[in-house]
Write an enzyme that holds these catalytic residues in place. Structure first.
Site, PDB file in Angstrom:
ATOM      1  CD  GLU A 175      18.594  57.094  19.957  1.00 18.75           C
ATOM      2  OE1 GLU A 175      17.852  57.514  19.054  1.00 18.75           O
ATOM      3  OE2 GLU A 175      19.842  57.244  19.930  1.00 18.75           O
ATOM      4  CD  GLU A 217      16.679  56.366  14.999  1.00 19.71           C
ATOM      5  OE1 GLU A 217      16.841  55.135  15.095  1.00 19.71           O
ATOM      6  OE2 GLU A 217      15.855  57.017  15.691  1.00 19.71           O
TER       7      GLU A 217
END
Length: 184
Positions: free
Chosen positions: A58, A38
């Site tokens: 995730e 990210e």
């Protein structure tokens, strides 16, 4: 909730990086997963070593990316690839990351830092007003219709035409020499 506060803070930091006028180059040498990916996606240019791996794992923990992963990935790679990466949690190679537009280039592992610094120096040698205005045009234009983006580009072009660096760049081109930019 605490979870929402945490991700909003992380998003805020990554948004600041993404919105900088100076280009941010990310050099990825090995594993780039989750929040690291990210962060990389918030940077303007991503260079990967040939051994780098990328992913948003995730989902394997029963969560989703929270620092912008779902939104930046789809904007960089397209809806289908973003969904595949996000929904499987699979890692992808540097080669695959290049093919889908996640990274700008791949270099041999031993040359990653040299190539990244070389690119930064190349950009730093350019007239900085033009660099800032290109950053602004791309950043703001990506959220507009094509016509609105073209109007923004025209305004910014007008701004840059008022600079000494533009005049020096044109003179140097006509005189067939390297320009000496003063960042004015």
């Amino acid at each position: 909730s605490q979870a929402i506060d945490l991700v909003k803070k992380g998003q805020g930091v990554f948004n600041k990086i993404e919105n900088l006028d100076k280009p941010v180059i990310c050099a990825v040498n090995a594993i780039c997963l989750g929040g690291g990916m990210e962060l990389a996606m918030a940077c303007h240019i991503r260079i990967a070593s040939d051994r780098a791996k990328f992913g948003q794992p995730e989902i394997l923990l029963g969560i989703i990316p929270g620092f912008g992963g779902t939104q930046r990935l789809l904007r960089l790679c397209g809806l289908a690839k973003a969904r595949e990466i996000l929904l499987t949690g699979d890692q992808i190679s540097a080669k695959d990351a290049l093919e889908i537009g996640l990274v700008n280039q791949i270099v041999p592992e031993g040359r990653l830092l040299k190539e990244s610094v070389g690119l930064a120096k190349k950009i730093a040698s350019k007239p900085q007003m033009a660099v800032r205005l290109i950053q602004k045009a791309v950043r703001e234009g990506s959220e507009k219709t094509l016509q609105e983006g073209l109007n923004l580009e025209a305004e910014l072009f007008g701004d840059v035409c008022e600079t000494s660096d533009m005049k020096e760049g044109v003179r140097a081109f006509l005189e067939k020499r390297q320009p000496k930019f003063q960042n004015r």
